[in-house]
Every structure is written in C-alpha cells, then in structure tokens.
Design an enzyme around this catalytic site. Structure first.
Site, PDB file in Angstrom:
ATOM      1  N   ARG A   1       0.658  -1.499  -0.166  1.00  0.00           N
ATOM      2  CA  ARG A   1      -0.441  -0.072   0.254  1.00  0.00           C
ATOM      3  C   ARG A   1       0.938   1.691   0.003  1.00  0.00           C
ATOM      4  O   ARG A   1       0.533   1.920  -0.991  1.00  0.00           O
ATOM      5  CB  ARG A   1      -0.814   0.010   1.356  1.00  0.00           C
TER       6      ARG A   1
ATOM      7  N   TYR B   1     -16.845  16.906 -14.366  1.00  0.00           N
ATOM      8  CA  TYR B   1     -17.131  16.273 -14.470  1.00  0.00           C
ATOM      9  C   TYR B   1     -18.253  15.264 -13.518  1.00  0.00           C
ATOM     10  O   TYR B   1     -18.126  16.060 -12.197  1.00  0.00           O
ATOM     11  CB  TYR B   1     -16.046  14.904 -14.357  1.00  0.00           C
TER      12      TYR B   1
ATOM     13  N   LYS C   1      -9.279   6.061 -19.237  1.00  0.00           N
ATOM     14  CA  LYS C   1      -9.305   6.686 -20.530  1.00  0.00           C
ATOM     15  C   LYS C   1      -8.314   6.891 -21.401  1.00  0.00           C
ATOM     16  O   LYS C   1      -7.523   5.349 -21.910  1.00  0.00           O
ATOM     17  CB  LYS C   1     -10.130   8.312 -20.603  1.00  0.00           C
TER      18      LYS C   1
HETATM   19  C1  LIG Z   1     -13.801   9.059 -15.930  1.00  0.00           C
HETATM   20  C2  LIG Z   1     -13.493  10.187 -15.671  1.00  0.00           C
HETATM   21  C3  LIG Z   1     -13.352  10.511 -14.333  1.00  0.00           C
HETATM   22  C4  LIG Z   1     -13.529   9.360 -12.762  1.00  0.00           C
HETATM   23  O1  LIG Z   1     -12.739   8.575 -13.592  1.00  0.00           O
HETATM   24  P1  LIG Z   1     -12.769   7.049 -13.081  1.00  0.00           P
HETATM   25  O2  LIG Z   1     -11.765   6.358 -13.279  1.00  0.00           O
HETATM   26  O3  LIG Z   1     -14.319   6.584 -13.475  1.00  0.00           O
HETATM   27  O4  LIG Z   1     -13.012   6.842 -11.470  1.00  0.00           O
HETATM   28  C5  LIG Z   1     -12.755  11.764 -13.952  1.00  0.00           C
HETATM   29  N1  LIG Z   1     -12.519  12.749 -14.981  1.00  0.00           N
HETATM   30  C6  LIG Z   1     -13.264  13.222 -15.833  1.00  0.00           C
HETATM   31  C7  LIG Z   1     -12.943  13.591 -17.022  1.00  0.00           C
HETATM   32  C8  LIG Z   1     -13.725  11.664 -16.674  1.00  0.00           C
HETATM   33  O5  LIG Z   1     -13.745  11.523 -17.643  1.00  0.00           O
END
Ligand SMILES: *Cc1c(COP(=O)(O)O)cnc(C)c1O
Length: 386
Positions: free
Chosen positions: A50, A102, A199
């Site tokens: 961790r 978001y 992403k």
């Molecule tokens: C998807 C997303 C998040 C959250 O991320 P996760 O990996 O789904 O927890 C935060 N900010 C933006 C701009 C996103 O597209």
C-alpha cells in the site's frame, strides 16, 4: 530521467525504463503485498505494497515526468485520485469547480465532502474577471477541466492559475481529456493534475485507474501521506497495464485527433446537426485559448441533432460505434450525458449549463475514419422522423 527528450520518447522511456537486474525491457509486475526484511529496521526500501510497490512506483515516476511534476501517485480509479486530492482540504474550506466538471467530481463534493464540511461552488471558469471576484477567504482551490465535460468548454488554464496565485490558493486540473501528450497544466501554472487513467492513458477500455501529479515537493509529501493513509492504491498488474498503454499514447492520440478533426468538420456541415462542440473548430468557444495551451482540439466531440431527429433511434441505429459510458479507448464510443455520465447532476443545473436531452457525446476512436463516418451517417438517417 530524460528531461531533455521529446514527449513522444518520454512516453516510452520515461520514469523507470526497464529492469536493471535482468535487462528486461519492461518493468516486471511485482505481484507482492510485502517484502522480506533482513533484520529489525533493515529493509530494501520496500515494506508494504500500500505504501510502495516497484511496478506502481515506475508508473508514478513516469506520469510525474510526463506532466513535469515533483511526484506522481497511482490510484484505483480517477475518483480515488480526485478524492485523495480533495482530502488535502479541511472543514470550512471551499473549492470552486467549473460548471462542466465530470459528474462524479460534482457528486463526491456534493454528497460526500460537503457532509464533512468541505463546501463547493460552481462558477463559469471561462470568465476570468468574474472568477477573480468569487474568491472569498474560505476558497482554497480551483478545480477545473479544459476542455470540460461534456460541452468541451475551454478554460484559460494559465489565467486561472494566475488568479489562484494572486489569492494564494491552489489550481487543480483534471487533465483526463487531453493527457500530457496534448496539454501540460503544471507548465501553465497549475499545482496539481488529476487523471482518470481509465480513459486515454490506459487507452484500451480494459482497466480502471487514476493518477495525480503534484508540482511541488510540499504538496507531493502530503499526497504521499494521504495515498498511504486512505489507501486507494492501484495494484501491480493494473500499474503494468497502464505503463503499457502509455507507451502508445502518442501514436494513438495522433490518429484519434486526426479522425476527430475530420468528423467535427463533417458534422458541422451536416443538415441534421444543430450544433457541434469541438475545441479544434475555429468557430468553437475558446478555440484560440485551446490552441495556445494544448497541441490540438483532442478527440472528444459533442453534438446536438436538430428537431425531427429521434435520439433513441440514433443510438439504436449505430452498428460500429458503441453506446457506452467512458471514453478514450481505441474504439469509437458515444454516450448520452443527460441520462448517463451526467445523470447525477439535477436536471435544472444540467439544462442551465447546456447539457440538454438532445446532446450526444462522441469519443472518436482510431478506426478507419470513413467507416466511422458511414456509421454516423446511417444512424442519423435512421433517426429521421417521417
Ligand atoms: C471518467 C472520468 C473521471 C473519473 O474517473 P474513473 O476512473 O471513472 O474513476 C474523472 N474525470 C473525468 C474527466 C473523467 O472522464
């Protein structure tokens, strides 16, 4: 470290490059929770995963180098990264967020941190003059996205950071939509960058991960403490997958953005399309600012169909492009922000900021662009009410 190298090269060789012991070109997956200590108080520098794991550490060094910060941190999701960064603040503090953040960022502030005494307010961060007047003594940070989700609104990051510095508060940028390949907020004056690495950085829709980078050592030390204390760390295998994804980020984004530019122009002249949001179009809000602070307009497009086109039929009519949450994978994905990514925002707030029920968000993939256009065209035709 390869500070003098270009970003394309850093993506592949940045951070910790390979394995010194064996010569393996990839950092091994250290699938371990703990490390043997040779005696009391004698260890190798690794004690418990961790706190630190060599595979995760390689990823953290890589993102720190790519964003140009003092240290990087890897988390189990983008929201874990954001939540850990928000844990820097105290009861009584307030954060100003941009109006198109978001949905999950809004939700965690509204439904979790708010109850703990960390409040927020929503402001139009594209209006710098107005923003400057909103900084009351309890405001401790700006939290912005540019381009913001889902209307691709551009905020002048250097401008926001300058206002923050004047007031002695922090600038936090969610750089998910651009990645350090296209935009580096710390170089523009921001203090902390967060990412949903789920992403573009991961890039293959096969993992959930988050990253944070602090520009200064002081904040980096606090984040290291919080990462270990609250514990939402990324596992070794996912750290490896993310390093692997980042190696091809440059070539992927070159194709993503080339396709997006083509498709934005295509949609702009389409008779069925009422409005296109894409920061790479000269007519877009913030086009000049985006050009100044980012390499190009990225690969996210939002658009609205005209009256007389049925949105449900549009989504049903797609064959190649997938209807799904998320973005930034090699495959083209569309979503309906009002009922999907931004459903957690109350309808009145949503409509006020322009997230209408007719809005379609498009994460342009790296397929052959004519195939994507053909699929869009067929779905638009199928959506036409007779
Ligand atoms: C998807 C997303 C998040 C959250 O991320 P996760 O990996 O789904 O927890 C935060 N900010 C933006 C701009 C996103 O597209």
């Amino acid at each position: 470290m390869s500070a003098s190298k270009h970003i394309e090269t850093k993506l592949i060789h940045g951070g910790i490059d390979g394995d010194k012991v064996t010569g393996a070109v990839n950092v091994p997956i250290y699938q371990t929770s703990t490390y043997r200590q040779s005696g009391l108080g004698e260890n190798t520098g690794w004690e418990y995963s961790r706190t630190g794991n060599p595979t995760r550490a390689a990823l953290e060094a890589l993102i720190a180098e790519l964003e140009g910060g003092a240290a990087g941190f890897a988390f189990a999701s983008g929201m874990a990264a954001t939540s850990t960064v928000l844990s820097l603040f105290h009861q009584g503090d307030r954060i100003i967020i941009s109006s198109n953040v978001y949905g999950g960022t809004f939700r965690v502030l509204d439904k979790v941190f708010n109850h703990l005494g960390l409040s927020y307010s929503i402001e139009d961060t594209t209006d710098l003059e107005a923003l400057d007047t909103k900084v009351t003594p309890d405001v401790k940070a700006f939290f912005v996205e540019s381009p913001a989700n889902p209307l691709l609104t551009v905020t002048d990051l250097a401008g926001v950071a300058a206002i923050a510095k004047k007031h002695g508060i922090l600038t936090i940028v969610d750089n998910t939509f651009m990645t350090p390949y296209l935009q580096r907020p710390l170089e523009l004056g921001a203090d902390i960058v967060v990412h949903s690495a789920t992403k573009y950085l991961g890039g293959h829709s096969d993992l959930v991960a988050g990253l944070a980078v602090a520009k200064d050592k002081g904040i980096a030390e606090k984040l290291a403490y919080l990462q270990n204390a609250t514990g939402a760390v990324l596992g070794p295998f996912d750290s490896f997958l993310l390093i692997r994804g980042i190696k091809t980020l440059g070539v992927r984004l070159d194709r993503h953005t080339e396709n997006a530019e083509r498709i934005a122009h295509y949609l702009e002249q389409h008779e069925a399309v009422k409005r296109v949001y894409y920061p790479g179009l000269p007519a877009a809000q913030g086009y000049e600012i985006n050009k100044k602070q980012a390499k190009n307009g990225g690969a996210m497009i939002s658009f609205e169909l005209r009256e007389g086109y049925n949105i449900k039929k549009f989504f049903k009519g797609l064959k190649l492009i997938l209807l799904a949450e998320s973005l930034g994978g090699v495959e083209s994905l569309v979503c309906h922000p009002a009922t999907m990514t931004h459903a957690s925002i109350p309808k009145d707030i949503r409509e006020k900021v322009g997230i209408t029920d007719g809005l379609i968000r498009f994460s342009v993939g790296i397929e052959q662009v004519e195939d994507i256009i053909q699929d869009l065209n067929a779905a638009i035709s199928a959506a036409k009410e007779v």
